[in-house]
Scaffold this motif. Sequence first.
Motif, PDB file in Angstrom:
ATOM      1  N   THR A  18       0.727  -1.136  -0.060  1.00 38.77           N
ATOM      2  CA  THR A  18       0.176   0.031  -0.022  1.00 38.77           C
ATOM      3  C   THR A  18       0.931   1.361  -0.174  1.00 38.77           C
ATOM      4  O   THR A  18       1.690   1.520   0.807  1.00 38.77           O
ATOM      5  N   ALA A  19       0.703   1.924  -0.938  1.00 35.22           N
ATOM      6  CA  ALA A  19       1.758   3.221  -1.322  1.00 35.22           C
ATOM      7  C   ALA A  19       0.930   4.296  -0.613  1.00 35.22           C
ATOM      8  O   ALA A  19       1.797   5.425  -0.281  1.00 35.22           O
ATOM      9  N   ILE A  20      -0.140   4.499  -0.736  1.00 41.75           N
ATOM     10  CA  ILE A  20      -1.056   5.696  -0.210  1.00 41.75           C
ATOM     11  C   ILE A  20      -2.012   5.313   0.663  1.00 41.75           C
ATOM     12  O   ILE A  20      -2.975   4.356   0.262  1.00 41.75           O
ATOM     13  N   HIS A  21      -2.144   5.592   1.891  1.00 38.66           N
ATOM     14  CA  HIS A  21      -3.261   5.514   2.849  1.00 38.66           C
ATOM     15  C   HIS A  21      -4.159   6.725   3.047  1.00 38.66           C
ATOM     16  O   HIS A  21      -3.694   7.780   3.722  1.00 38.66           O
ATOM     17  N   ASP A  22      -5.279   6.509   2.678  1.00 38.76           N
ATOM     18  CA  ASP A  22      -6.434   7.417   3.034  1.00 38.76           C
ATOM     19  C   ASP A  22      -6.076   8.926   3.179  1.00 38.76           C
ATOM     20  O   ASP A  22      -6.234   9.454   4.005  1.00 38.76           O
TER      21      ASP A  22
END
Length: 231
Positions: A18-22
């Motif tokens: 996961t490279a970008i979280h919320d």
Amino acid sequence: MELITIKHASKTYKTGVTAIHDLSISFKKGEFVFLIGATGCGKSTLIKMLYREERPTSGQIFIGGIDVAKITNRKVYKIRRKLGVVFQDFKLLPKATVYENVAFALEIFGVPTDEIHNKVIKVLDLVGLKNKAKQYPHQLSGGEQQRVAIARAIVNGPKILICDEPTGNLDEKTSMGIMNVLEAINKLGTTVLVVTHDTEIVNKLKKRVVVLDEGRILKEYAEGEYRHEAI
């Protein structure tokens, strides 16, 4: 006026990473913003989602009111016309002149020849290369090649210019010259987003700084510096 709005965007690759979280953030029309952070913090993924090389796994990304994530591949060009993108390695056509490299960005959209000429000369003048129009990339310095890449990125009059490590291969003096060009473009009304590791440039220019860490926004500074949190 918010030109770019990102709402709860996440990006998980097929590898499970996961490279970008919320992530939620917005950029106003006419802003100049530095995106900084350590390698692997999600900077590249974020900008790839902006020009729709990647889609978010979840969330929304609006550019000029259009949800980029929902656009079909056939209509991606509508977003790309609003964006100019500059890369660290220039990506110039080696067998084309400076003029031809810049003109190509207009030719693919079917712009009339006389209009192409006027626009190309205008942007080459803006980046200080009007007198190098007939030269080829191998005849130019690294800084001059990056100026050609910038001219190509803005010749279509994009509302947003995204620069991914634009000074990564350049010395300090040349890098500042490139940033002066980007500032001039910004003053004409173009929103400029710059991904960089260049501490000196960030510290000198005092623009808005967004610090990313593991796909999340760690810090934001209105007129910031490259602080210890980002190293």
